[in-house]
Design a protein around this motif. Structure first.
Motif, PDB file in Angstrom:
ATOM      1  N   ASP A 153       0.826  -1.200   0.000  1.00  0.00           N
ATOM      2  CA  ASP A 153       0.000   0.000   0.000  1.00  0.00           C
ATOM      3  C   ASP A 153       0.862   1.252   0.000  1.00  0.00           C
ATOM      4  OD1 ASP A 153      -2.718   0.401  -0.278  1.00  0.00           O
ATOM      5  OD2 ASP A 153      -3.117   0.635   1.855  1.00  0.00           O
ATOM      6  N   LEU A 154       1.947   1.218   0.745  1.00  0.00           N
ATOM      7  CA  LEU A 154       2.855   2.362   0.785  1.00  0.00           C
ATOM      8  C   LEU A 154       3.494   2.618  -0.574  1.00  0.00           C
ATOM      9  CD1 LEU A 154       4.708   2.034   4.205  1.00  0.00           C
ATOM     10  CD2 LEU A 154       3.476   4.045   3.375  1.00  0.00           C
ATOM     11  N   ALA A 155       3.768   1.564  -1.326  1.00  0.00           N
ATOM     12  CA  ALA A 155       4.403   1.720  -2.634  1.00  0.00           C
ATOM     13  C   ALA A 155       3.570   2.614  -3.542  1.00  0.00           C
ATOM     14  CB  ALA A 155       4.615   0.347  -3.275  1.00  0.00           C
ATOM     15  N   TYR A 156       2.271   2.325  -3.624  1.00  0.00           N
ATOM     16  CA  TYR A 156       1.420   3.135  -4.495  1.00  0.00           C
ATOM     17  C   TYR A 156       1.194   4.519  -3.894  1.00  0.00           C
ATOM     18  CZ  TYR A 156      -2.078   4.195  -8.018  1.00  0.00           C
ATOM     19  OH  TYR A 156      -2.772   4.762  -9.074  1.00  0.00           O
ATOM     20  N   ALA A 157       1.113   4.587  -2.562  1.00  0.00           N
ATOM     21  CA  ALA A 157       0.903   5.880  -1.914  1.00  0.00           C
ATOM     22  C   ALA A 157       2.051   6.844  -2.197  1.00  0.00           C
ATOM     23  CB  ALA A 157       0.715   5.686  -0.411  1.00  0.00           C
ATOM     24  N   VAL A 158       3.292   6.396  -2.042  1.00  0.00           N
ATOM     25  CA  VAL A 158       4.409   7.313  -2.298  1.00  0.00           C
ATOM     26  C   VAL A 158       4.504   7.647  -3.786  1.00  0.00           C
ATOM     27  CG1 VAL A 158       5.725   6.633  -0.256  1.00  0.00           C
ATOM     28  CG2 VAL A 158       6.126   5.436  -2.415  1.00  0.00           C
ATOM     29  N   TYR A 159       4.157   6.694  -4.643  1.00  0.00           N
ATOM     30  CA  TYR A 159       4.144   6.961  -6.087  1.00  0.00           C
ATOM     31  C   TYR A 159       3.204   8.121  -6.407  1.00  0.00           C
ATOM     32  CZ  TYR A 159       2.923   6.272 -11.034  1.00  0.00           C
ATOM     33  OH  TYR A 159       2.667   6.457 -12.372  1.00  0.00           O
ATOM     34  N   ARG A 160       2.064   8.168  -5.714  1.00  0.00           N
ATOM     35  CA  ARG A 160       1.061   9.181  -5.998  1.00  0.00           C
ATOM     36  C   ARG A 160       1.233  10.466  -5.197  1.00  0.00           C
ATOM     37  NH1 ARG A 160      -1.464   9.077 -10.747  1.00  0.00           N
ATOM     38  NH2 ARG A 160      -2.440   7.080 -11.216  1.00  0.00           N
ATOM     39  N   SER A 166       7.516   9.779 -13.649  1.00  0.00           N
ATOM     40  CA  SER A 166       7.617  10.921 -14.556  1.00  0.00           C
ATOM     41  C   SER A 166       7.119  12.213 -13.926  1.00  0.00           C
ATOM     42  CB  SER A 166       6.827  10.634 -15.833  1.00  0.00           C
ATOM     43  OG  SER A 166       5.488  10.281 -15.528  1.00  0.00           O
ATOM     44  N   ALA A 167       6.365  12.105 -12.830  1.00  0.00           N
ATOM     45  CA  ALA A 167       5.857  13.305 -12.148  1.00  0.00           C
ATOM     46  C   ALA A 167       6.789  13.798 -11.051  1.00  0.00           C
ATOM     47  CB  ALA A 167       4.484  13.006 -11.550  1.00  0.00           C
ATOM     48  N   ALA A 168       7.926  13.129 -10.855  1.00  0.00           N
ATOM     49  CA  ALA A 168       8.859  13.507  -9.800  1.00  0.00           C
ATOM     50  C   ALA A 168       9.404  14.918 -10.040  1.00  0.00           C
ATOM     51  CB  ALA A 168      10.012  12.509  -9.729  1.00  0.00           C
ATOM     52  N   GLY A 169       9.723  15.589  -8.936  1.00  0.00           N
ATOM     53  CA  GLY A 169      10.265  16.941  -9.031  1.00  0.00           C
ATOM     54  C   GLY A 169      11.590  17.080  -8.309  1.00  0.00           C
ATOM     55  N   HIS A 222      -9.657   4.220 -20.273  1.00  0.00           N
ATOM     56  CA  HIS A 222      -8.406   4.653 -19.644  1.00  0.00           C
ATOM     57  C   HIS A 222      -7.201   4.303 -20.517  1.00  0.00           C
ATOM     58  CE1 HIS A 222     -10.285   4.546 -15.328  1.00  0.00           C
ATOM     59  NE2 HIS A 222     -10.825   5.449 -16.119  1.00  0.00           N
ATOM     60  N   ILE A 223      -7.238   3.109 -21.085  1.00  0.00           N
ATOM     61  CA  ILE A 223      -6.140   2.691 -21.953  1.00  0.00           C
ATOM     62  C   ILE A 223      -6.093   3.554 -23.212  1.00  0.00           C
ATOM     63  CG2 ILE A 223      -5.291   0.811 -23.417  1.00  0.00           C
ATOM     64  CD1 ILE A 223      -6.324  -1.139 -21.259  1.00  0.00           C
ATOM     65  N   ALA A 224      -7.277   3.844 -23.759  1.00  0.00           N
ATOM     66  CA  ALA A 224      -7.340   4.646 -24.983  1.00  0.00           C
ATOM     67  C   ALA A 224      -6.802   6.056 -24.772  1.00  0.00           C
ATOM     68  CB  ALA A 224      -8.781   4.703 -25.489  1.00  0.00           C
ATOM     69  N   ARG A 225      -6.969   6.609 -23.578  1.00  0.00           N
ATOM     70  CA  ARG A 225      -6.491   7.975 -23.338  1.00  0.00           C
ATOM     71  C   ARG A 225      -5.018   8.018 -22.938  1.00  0.00           C
ATOM     72  NH1 ARG A 225      -9.650   9.447 -17.666  1.00  0.00           N
ATOM     73  NH2 ARG A 225      -8.183   8.425 -16.241  1.00  0.00           N
ATOM     74  N   GLY A 226      -4.381   6.843 -22.830  1.00  0.00           N
ATOM     75  CA  GLY A 226      -2.944   6.807 -22.616  1.00  0.00           C
ATOM     76  C   GLY A 226      -2.479   6.439 -21.219  1.00  0.00           C
ATOM     77  N   ASP A 227      -3.426   6.064 -20.336  1.00  0.00           N
ATOM     78  CA  ASP A 227      -3.032   5.737 -18.962  1.00  0.00           C
ATOM     79  C   ASP A 227      -2.091   4.553 -18.908  1.00  0.00           C
ATOM     80  OD1 ASP A 227      -4.801   7.741 -18.421  1.00  0.00           O
ATOM     81  OD2 ASP A 227      -6.110   6.564 -17.116  1.00  0.00           O
ATOM     82  N   LEU A 228      -2.360   3.530 -19.694  1.00  0.00           N
ATOM     83  CA  LEU A 228      -1.517   2.340 -19.681  1.00  0.00           C
ATOM     84  C   LEU A 228      -0.090   2.682 -20.100  1.00  0.00           C
ATOM     85  CD1 LEU A 228      -1.213  -0.752 -19.377  1.00  0.00           C
ATOM     86  CD2 LEU A 228      -1.879  -0.940 -21.793  1.00  0.00           C
ATOM     87  N   GLU A 229       0.066   3.445 -21.170  1.00  0.00           N
ATOM     88  CA  GLU A 229       1.395   3.822 -21.630  1.00  0.00           C
ATOM     89  C   GLU A 229       2.123   4.657 -20.585  1.00  0.00           C
ATOM     90  OE1 GLU A 229       3.058   2.796 -24.259  1.00  0.00           O
ATOM     91  OE2 GLU A 229       1.357   1.478 -24.668  1.00  0.00           O
ATOM     92  N   HIS A 230       1.379   5.496 -19.888  1.00  0.00           N
ATOM     93  CA  HIS A 230       1.983   6.307 -18.831  1.00  0.00           C
ATOM     94  C   HIS A 230       2.573   5.411 -17.740  1.00  0.00           C
ATOM     95  CE1 HIS A 230       2.429   9.456 -15.796  1.00  0.00           C
ATOM     96  NE2 HIS A 230       1.789   8.657 -14.949  1.00  0.00           N
TER      97      HIS A 230
END
Length: 239
Positions: A153-160, A166-169, A222-230
């Protein structure tokens, strides 16, 4: 009463009716109601309350007032107080489920993942977090909850929340430490969580493909709008 469609969702149509939220029920709904009832007994107020089902067969939960952290983030949601309060909220939620996770392995939308330590939210992110100004006060959308390790759960939480990929700053490392510190993660848990980020995203992409192949129009969109590729790009960055 008047139904107001709520923003977000993405998979289910969720509406507000007065002080309640109505959402489509699933085979896993009894577990979600049971989970919310248990959280109340443990004094955790950062999740909706269960009110059973309505005449249309929809799940009925209490509406948590506040602002949801949809994209683009407001300055309040993007700030460090929001980040650390979300970590503390997730820790309190995990601790409130630790006593029942091992005995509630079945009946969820997702399979339990070993080692079972808590009931993972499995989608802890700003878009499933309710804020009062710059303070995270509640978690919503528990459809994907299931028993598993804290690190998953922490893995996805820190990712978000941090965020990673790609969203890292420029402050990613600092914000990562802030989140882990606020959660109270020891070095072993931090290492396990970071090692789980890419596998967690792979599990998500596998699930998206399977749901779309089974005819789930929401995931196909979601896949069509590019979420999967992201996500696939981020897996490469984080592997």
């Amino acid at each position: 009463m008047t139904e107001q469609q709520l923003a977000g969702g993405g998979v289910n149509q969720v509406v507000r009716v007065g002080a309640t939220v109505r959402r489509p029920a699933g085979a896993w709904s009894p577990r979600i109601h049971q989970l919310f009832e248990h959280l109340q007994t443990r004094g955790f107020t950062g999740a909706p309350r269960s009110f059973g089902t309505d005449p249309l067969g929809r799940d009925v939960f209490s509406y948590l007032p506040g602002d949801v952290g949809h994209d683009p983030w407001t300055p309040a949601v993007a700030g460090d107080p929001a980040l650390t309060s979300a970590a503390r909220l997730l820790r309190a939620y995990h601790d409130a489920t630790a006593d029942v996770a091992a005995s509630w392995r079945d009946g969820w939308q997702q399979p339990a993942r070993e080692p079972v330590e808590v009931v993972c939210h499995n989608d802890a992110a700003p878009y499933n977090c309710v804020y009062d100004g710059d303070r995270a006060i509640g978690l919503i959308d528990f459809d994907g909850a299931a028993p598993g390790p804290r690190s998953w759960d922490l893995a996805y939480a820190v990712y978000r929340f941090v965020p990673l990929g790609s969203a890292a700053g420029e402050r990613t490392a600092e914000r990562l430490d802030l989140f882990f510190d606020a959660y109270g993660a020891d070095p072993a848990l931090r290492e396990a969580a970071l090692a789980s980020v890419a596998p967690r995203l792979r599990a998500l992409t596998d699930y998206m493909r399977a749901e779309a192949a089974a005819g789930n129009e929401a995931f196909a969109a979601h896949i069509a709008r590019g979420d999967l590729e992201h996500y696939l790009r981020d897996i490469t960055l984080l592997s």
